[in-house]
Design an enzyme around this catalytic site. Structure first.
Site, short mmCIF file in Angstrom:
data_model
loop_
_atom_site.label_atom_id
_atom_site.label_comp_id
_atom_site.label_asym_id
_atom_site.label_seq_id
_atom_site.Cartn_x
_atom_site.Cartn_y
_atom_site.Cartn_z
N ASP A 79 0.82 -1.21 0.00
CA ASP A 79 0.00 0.00 0.00
C ASP A 79 0.85 1.27 0.00
OD1 ASP A 79 -2.11 -1.74 0.28
OD2 ASP A 79 -2.95 -0.79 2.06
N HIS A 130 -5.94 2.91 -4.19
CA HIS A 130 -5.90 3.17 -2.74
C HIS A 130 -6.24 4.65 -2.47
CE1 HIS A 130 -4.90 2.29 1.37
NE2 HIS A 130 -3.74 2.90 1.40
N HIS A 134 -4.99 9.60 -0.25
CA HIS A 134 -4.95 8.95 1.07
C HIS A 134 -5.43 9.87 2.19
CE1 HIS A 134 -3.57 6.22 4.23
NE2 HIS A 134 -3.32 5.33 3.29
N HIS A 225 3.72 -2.26 3.09
CA HIS A 225 3.68 -0.90 2.54
C HIS A 225 4.98 -0.60 1.79
CE1 HIS A 225 0.71 -0.77 5.79
NE2 HIS A 225 0.13 0.21 5.13
ZN LIG Z 1 -2.64 3.32 3.13
#
Ligand SMILES: [Zn+2]
Length: 273
Positions: A79, A130, A134, A225
């Site tokens: 991510d 995503h 964010h 991540h």
């Molecule tokens: Zn995230």
């Protein structure tokens, strides 16, 4: 755009029922305590569902790859990228291990680093959605703001990756009831995870890797991540070492990672039109 069917879940139908019952009870009697308590309790349950990343109470949420789609495969997911320091290192490790992964990218970062998105795509990995920026308040926003975040990222990623995302991961995994109709209209399916390593919060790659590999089995979706190289030290942090350990554990178990869009081709997915 392939639209997916949206249907309210039993929790949402029950919630609508609670509100309707509370209103009609208010209309026929003068007592408001019981109807109010029912509505408050209902809202607490919905709030709990919003804050439970792996719950499917508000809508369909994939926590594993269905067993009929995998033999010895898992799905490594990354991510918050792409990141010019971390992402190339992640790609090299995956290539050495003969594994492909899924990158839940931010649309804004994809637009800034089109070269990295090209590298991810050219090596056969998946680039998925995503959100555009964010926002940490994503799940607290109204439907219009959420839809913009989702659709802007669809466009940014399609322009750089050459393929429109089919999977969505919510910032911090937070959901709310109006996320699901937005995703369905955009042809996106919500994906959370089987296990996460808390690699952005932990200083120990061994701890991160053991969280991710405890009970590791085919169909697992693991969350890491690739978006957090410190801008000061350019240190790729624990994620690179943790990933190396996870790939080693996978090799012992004869598991390999495959990109989600390859494990779940569009024609095998939910009803689309
Ligand atoms: Zn995230």
């Amino acid at each position: 755009v392939a639209e997916l069917a949206w249907r309210p879940t039993p929790l949402l139908l029950a919630s609508a029922g609670v509100h309707a019952a509370a209103l009609s009870s208010l209309a026929i009697s003068r007592s408001w305590e019981a109807p109010l308590a029912a509505v408050v309790a209902n809202h607490l349950v919905i709030a709990a569902a919003c804050m439970s990343p792996r719950s499917g109470w508000l809508g369909p949420n994939m926590t594993r790859i269905p067993s009929d789609r995998v033999h010895n495969q898992i799905a490594l997911t990354f991510d918050d990228g792409p990141d010019p320091v971390v992402t190339p290192k992640v790609l090299d490790l995956l290539e050495q291990a003969g594994s492909r992964a899924t990158f839940f990218c931010l649309g804004e970062r994809a637009a800034q680093h089109a070269d990295l998105i090209g590298m991810i795509r050219d090596r056969g990995h998946g680039v998925e959605n995503h959100t555009q920026r964010h926002p940490n308040t994503f799940a607290l926003r109204g439907a219009g703001a959420m839809r913009r975040e989702v659709l802007q990222a669809q466009d940014s990623i399609e322009q750089t990756a050459g393929r429109r995302p089919r999977f969505f991961r919510a910032p911090a995994g937070m959901q709310n009831p109006w996320l699901f109709p937005i995703l369905a209209a955009a042809g996106l399916s919500l994906v959370s995870w089987t296990r996460r390593g808390f690699d952005t919060a932990s200083a120990s790659s061994a701890t991160v890797a053991s969280r991710l590999t405890r009970g590791l089995a085919a169909g697992d979706i693991l969350l890491l991540h690739d978006g957090y190289a410190s801008t000061r030290t350019r240190d790729p942090g624990v994620v690179i070492d943790a990933l190396a350990r996870v790939l080693e554990a996978m090799q012992k178990l004869e598991l390999r990672s495959e990109a989600m869009h390859r494990l779940l081709p569009a024609e095998a997915g939910p009803r689309s039109r």
